[in-house]
Write a protein that holds these residues in place. Sequence first.
Motif, PDB file in Angstrom:
ATOM      1  N   ILE A  84       0.838  -1.204   0.000  1.00 54.24           N
ATOM      2  CA  ILE A  84       0.000   0.000   0.000  1.00 54.24           C
ATOM      3  C   ILE A  84       0.870   1.248   0.000  1.00 54.24           C
ATOM      4  O   ILE A  84       0.568   2.235  -0.682  1.00 54.24           O
ATOM      5  CB  ILE A  84      -0.936  -0.007   1.218  1.00 54.24           C
ATOM      6  CG1 ILE A  84      -2.075  -0.992   0.982  1.00 54.24           C
ATOM      7  CG2 ILE A  84      -1.518   1.373   1.467  1.00 54.24           C
ATOM      8  CD1 ILE A  84      -2.948  -0.657  -0.203  1.00 54.24           C
ATOM      9  N   ALA A  85       1.962   1.221   0.760  1.00 58.77           N
ATOM     10  CA  ALA A  85       2.859   2.379   0.794  1.00 58.77           C
ATOM     11  C   ALA A  85       3.472   2.625  -0.585  1.00 58.77           C
ATOM     12  O   ALA A  85       3.636   3.770  -1.005  1.00 58.77           O
ATOM     13  CB  ALA A  85       3.961   2.163   1.831  1.00 58.77           C
ATOM     14  N   THR A  86       3.789   1.554  -1.295  1.00 62.45           N
ATOM     15  CA  THR A  86       4.372   1.697  -2.632  1.00 62.45           C
ATOM     16  C   THR A  86       3.363   2.287  -3.603  1.00 62.45           C
ATOM     17  O   THR A  86       3.686   3.190  -4.394  1.00 62.45           O
ATOM     18  CB  THR A  86       4.854   0.320  -3.146  1.00 62.45           C
ATOM     19  OG1 THR A  86       5.795  -0.233  -2.217  1.00 62.45           O
ATOM     20  CG2 THR A  86       5.518   0.455  -4.508  1.00 62.45           C
ATOM     21  N   VAL A  87       2.121   1.797  -3.569  1.00 63.77           N
ATOM     22  CA  VAL A  87       1.079   2.335  -4.443  1.00 63.77           C
ATOM     23  C   VAL A  87       0.789   3.793  -4.111  1.00 63.77           C
ATOM     24  O   VAL A  87       0.656   4.645  -4.996  1.00 63.77           O
ATOM     25  CB  VAL A  87      -0.209   1.484  -4.329  1.00 63.77           C
ATOM     26  CG1 VAL A  87      -1.360   2.147  -5.088  1.00 63.77           C
ATOM     27  CG2 VAL A  87       0.036   0.081  -4.878  1.00 63.77           C
ATOM     28  N   SER A  88       0.716   4.093  -2.825  1.00 64.19           N
ATOM     29  CA  SER A  88       0.433   5.463  -2.405  1.00 64.19           C
ATOM     30  C   SER A  88       1.525   6.425  -2.835  1.00 64.19           C
ATOM     31  O   SER A  88       1.259   7.597  -3.132  1.00 64.19           O
ATOM     32  CB  SER A  88       0.278   5.521  -0.875  1.00 64.19           C
ATOM     33  OG  SER A  88      -0.824   4.742  -0.465  1.00 64.19           O
TER      34      SER A  88
ATOM     35  N   GLU B 200      -1.066  -4.439 -10.507  1.00 60.60           N
ATOM     36  CA  GLU B 200      -1.882  -3.956 -11.628  1.00 60.60           C
ATOM     37  C   GLU B 200      -3.284  -3.592 -11.168  1.00 60.60           C
ATOM     38  O   GLU B 200      -3.785  -2.480 -11.422  1.00 60.60           O
ATOM     39  CB  GLU B 200      -1.952  -5.014 -12.729  1.00 60.60           C
ATOM     40  CG  GLU B 200      -2.792  -4.583 -13.917  1.00 60.60           C
ATOM     41  CD  GLU B 200      -2.808  -5.619 -15.034  1.00 60.60           C
ATOM     42  OE1 GLU B 200      -3.679  -5.518 -15.931  1.00 60.60           O
ATOM     43  OE2 GLU B 200      -1.951  -6.530 -15.025  1.00 60.60           O
ATOM     44  N   ASP B 201      -3.938  -4.519 -10.474  1.00 60.43           N
ATOM     45  CA  ASP B 201      -5.302  -4.244 -10.010  1.00 60.43           C
ATOM     46  C   ASP B 201      -5.307  -3.242  -8.858  1.00 60.43           C
ATOM     47  O   ASP B 201      -6.230  -2.417  -8.751  1.00 60.43           O
ATOM     48  CB  ASP B 201      -5.973  -5.550  -9.565  1.00 60.43           C
ATOM     49  CG  ASP B 201      -6.259  -6.477 -10.741  1.00 60.43           C
ATOM     50  OD1 ASP B 201      -6.474  -5.956 -11.849  1.00 60.43           O
ATOM     51  OD2 ASP B 201      -6.263  -7.698 -10.542  1.00 60.43           O
ATOM     52  N   LEU B 202      -4.311  -3.302  -7.990  1.00 57.78           N
ATOM     53  CA  LEU B 202      -4.248  -2.356  -6.877  1.00 57.78           C
ATOM     54  C   LEU B 202      -4.184  -0.913  -7.375  1.00 57.78           C
ATOM     55  O   LEU B 202      -4.872  -0.030  -6.855  1.00 57.78           O
ATOM     56  CB  LEU B 202      -3.021  -2.644  -6.004  1.00 57.78           C
ATOM     57  CG  LEU B 202      -3.080  -3.859  -5.074  1.00 57.78           C
ATOM     58  CD1 LEU B 202      -1.746  -4.050  -4.365  1.00 57.78           C
ATOM     59  CD2 LEU B 202      -4.201  -3.715  -4.062  1.00 57.78           C
ATOM     60  N   ILE B 203      -3.370  -0.677  -8.395  1.00 63.24           N
ATOM     61  CA  ILE B 203      -3.226   0.683  -8.922  1.00 63.24           C
ATOM     62  C   ILE B 203      -4.508   1.146  -9.598  1.00 63.24           C
ATOM     63  O   ILE B 203      -4.950   2.288  -9.421  1.00 63.24           O
ATOM     64  CB  ILE B 203      -2.027   0.734  -9.895  1.00 63.24           C
ATOM     65  CG1 ILE B 203      -0.723   0.591  -9.113  1.00 63.24           C
ATOM     66  CG2 ILE B 203      -2.029   2.032 -10.712  1.00 63.24           C
ATOM     67  CD1 ILE B 203       0.501   0.421  -9.968  1.00 63.24           C
ATOM     68  N   ARG B 204      -5.123   0.279 -10.375  1.00 67.02           N
ATOM     69  CA  ARG B 204      -6.348   0.670 -11.080  1.00 67.02           C
ATOM     70  C   ARG B 204      -7.477   1.024 -10.116  1.00 67.02           C
ATOM     71  O   ARG B 204      -8.239   1.964 -10.360  1.00 67.02           O
ATOM     72  CB  ARG B 204      -6.777  -0.460 -12.019  1.00 67.02           C
ATOM     73  CG  ARG B 204      -5.916  -0.559 -13.276  1.00 67.02           C
ATOM     74  CD  ARG B 204      -6.307  -1.732 -14.144  1.00 67.02           C
ATOM     75  NE  ARG B 204      -5.640  -1.659 -15.444  1.00 67.02           N
ATOM     76  CZ  ARG B 204      -5.678  -2.615 -16.358  1.00 67.02           C
ATOM     77  NH1 ARG B 204      -6.373  -3.738 -16.106  1.00 67.02           N
ATOM     78  NH2 ARG B 204      -5.051  -2.470 -17.510  1.00 67.02           N
TER      79      ARG B 204
ATOM     80  N   TRP C 101      -6.328  -5.833  -0.013  1.00 66.01           N
ATOM     81  CA  TRP C 101      -7.530  -5.182  -0.550  1.00 66.01           C
ATOM     82  C   TRP C 101      -8.386  -4.549   0.547  1.00 66.01           C
ATOM     83  O   TRP C 101      -9.146  -3.609   0.288  1.00 66.01           O
ATOM     84  CB  TRP C 101      -8.367  -6.193  -1.334  1.00 66.01           C
ATOM     85  CG  TRP C 101      -7.769  -6.508  -2.663  1.00 66.01           C
ATOM     86  CD1 TRP C 101      -7.131  -7.648  -3.036  1.00 66.01           C
ATOM     87  CD2 TRP C 101      -7.740  -5.646  -3.806  1.00 66.01           C
ATOM     88  NE1 TRP C 101      -6.697  -7.558  -4.335  1.00 66.01           N
ATOM     89  CE2 TRP C 101      -7.062  -6.337  -4.837  1.00 66.01           C
ATOM     90  CE3 TRP C 101      -8.218  -4.362  -4.057  1.00 66.01           C
ATOM     91  CZ2 TRP C 101      -6.859  -5.779  -6.089  1.00 66.01           C
ATOM     92  CZ3 TRP C 101      -8.015  -3.803  -5.315  1.00 66.01           C
ATOM     93  CH2 TRP C 101      -7.341  -4.509  -6.310  1.00 66.01           C
ATOM     94  N   SER C 102      -8.263  -5.046   1.771  1.00 70.76           N
ATOM     95  CA  SER C 102      -9.040  -4.465   2.862  1.00 70.76           C
ATOM     96  C   SER C 102      -8.626  -3.018   3.116  1.00 70.76           C
ATOM     97  O   SER C 102      -9.445  -2.188   3.524  1.00 70.76           O
ATOM     98  CB  SER C 102      -8.852  -5.289   4.137  1.00 70.76           C
ATOM     99  OG  SER C 102      -7.495  -5.315   4.521  1.00 70.76           O
ATOM    100  N   LEU C 103      -7.358  -2.678   2.840  1.00 66.86           N
ATOM    101  CA  LEU C 103      -6.880  -1.315   3.030  1.00 66.86           C
ATOM    102  C   LEU C 103      -7.312  -0.399   1.897  1.00 66.86           C
ATOM    103  O   LEU C 103      -7.612   0.773   2.106  1.00 66.86           O
ATOM    104  CB  LEU C 103      -5.348  -1.316   3.148  1.00 66.86           C
ATOM    105  CG  LEU C 103      -4.758  -2.201   4.256  1.00 66.86           C
ATOM    106  CD1 LEU C 103      -3.249  -2.212   4.177  1.00 66.86           C
ATOM    107  CD2 LEU C 103      -5.216  -1.712   5.623  1.00 66.86           C
ATOM    108  N   VAL C 104      -7.363  -0.932   0.679  1.00 64.90           N
ATOM    109  CA  VAL C 104      -7.714  -0.119  -0.489  1.00 64.90           C
ATOM    110  C   VAL C 104      -9.210   0.183  -0.528  1.00 64.90           C
ATOM    111  O   VAL C 104      -9.632   1.343  -0.651  1.00 64.90           O
ATOM    112  CB  VAL C 104      -7.294  -0.842  -1.783  1.00 64.90           C
ATOM    113  CG1 VAL C 104      -7.741  -0.052  -3.016  1.00 64.90           C
ATOM    114  CG2 VAL C 104      -5.785  -1.040  -1.815  1.00 64.90           C
TER     115      VAL C 104
END
Length: 493
Positions: A44-48, A112-116, A170-173
């Motif tokens: 999550i930190a990386t995506v953020s 991929e899905d996390l970013i989208r 996914w619970s965080l997103v």
Amino acid sequence: MNLGQSIRSGVKWLVAGKVGGRVLEFGFGIVLARLLVPADFGMIATVSAMTGFVGLLTSGGMGQSIVRAKAVDERDFDAVFTLQLGLGVLVYTVFFFAAPLIADHLHDPLYEDLIRVSALSFLLRPFLNMRSSWLTREMQFKQATVYGFITGMLSGILSCLMAWGGLGVWSLVLSGLASAMVYNTLLTRLTPLRLGLRFDRERLRRHTGYGAKITINDLLDYLIQESKNLIISKLAGPGFLGLFNKGESLSRLPNQLVMSATMQPLFRAMSMIQDDLDKTKYLFHRAITLLSVYTLPLYVGLWWIAEPFILVVYGEKWVAASEAMRILVLLGICLNVLGPCGALLEAQNRLTQDMIALLIRLVLTVSAIYIGVGWGMSGVAWALVMTTVFSTVYYYVLVARVIPTGIADLVKSLLPALTLSALVFATLAATDQVLGDARGTHPGIYLLTMSALGALVYSTAFLFLPIKAISSEALRWRQALNGGLQLVFRPRS
């Protein structure tokens, strides 16, 4: 209500919201830390780090321009909203199609899905930005704080339920997106804005000049804050990053509770009196004094209890984070000076000097982190300490070029907090000697004893020591406590 009362009221409600939010975050964080693994938080930190960086571009700094302006109307809000929404749609489209490439670069297809999904927040931000800017400009924080607490509760409950159900990262997103939608819906009740689409070149030109400088500085500041995440994630892995971020977040807990809540009304107040340098100087040093009084003794306490605190609260798998936490609490003084410095420079539109300082700090931070990661958790922590100390000195020099101030003024502002902190430190040092090996054998007892004694000494000294600079603040607290006691113990008719 005069300016001082407006600031105090705003700070009171924002601090209450921050404290309530952090209590929720802390409680839910304990549950999540036991349901999830450090790698989930690292992802999550990386995506953020990526989405948050680009998110600064979509805001364009124009919300702060609206807050700073002497006069605006609904057409200003509509024009800025239209531009931000267009940028949000564009950015989401780019992230949607770039997601596979990013996932391939990070060697994990889940990205991929996390970013989208995470990028959907770009479509909500224009609504939130404009309504938040209106509330800040009008210094109306009470109801927004209540609604923020409600959405924080919702987000925490959802994230824990989804983590318990096995959704992992996914619970965080998903919980974050859900709470953002609810918060935006609630804010529509607080503002008269209807946010229509309106392209007004003249009004946009008025706000983009200041906003562009704010955006560049925000981007540089964001790079400074998040470059460590990208470097650590790439060189040491998401597990290491998750541990380090936990330690850093806990080390800045006092600052997170008070600083951001103070800066919003302080920036607005400094903007309102931007032509009166004497009042600006007073607000600047008063902010440093009160921020330090309320936070420095807490940093002292965290330095002593870092390892048992993490062990008892988060569990054995997070103990390594205490190494970074204990080092980074040393930055308490720096953080309390940097915040007011930034608010003053922005209110005075001294953003070019700020930009140069941020560029220097960015180069130093990236270099220091890249080198420090080779020495593990402590190496990265000391790298941040060195760059933050440099930044504090540099920013205070910039402020001294705007208002007539010097080192003596800064020391005078910090002296009340240093006095209280010295008393707390001496008490905890003596208690640590008495408790002996309890830190390792009975960490829960050690934690409770040190926390209780530190809080007792700090509160007693704050309320009753004759420290002139905080006498009025202490008097308000004594009156509030006295009123509360009378309410509790007054005879029933």
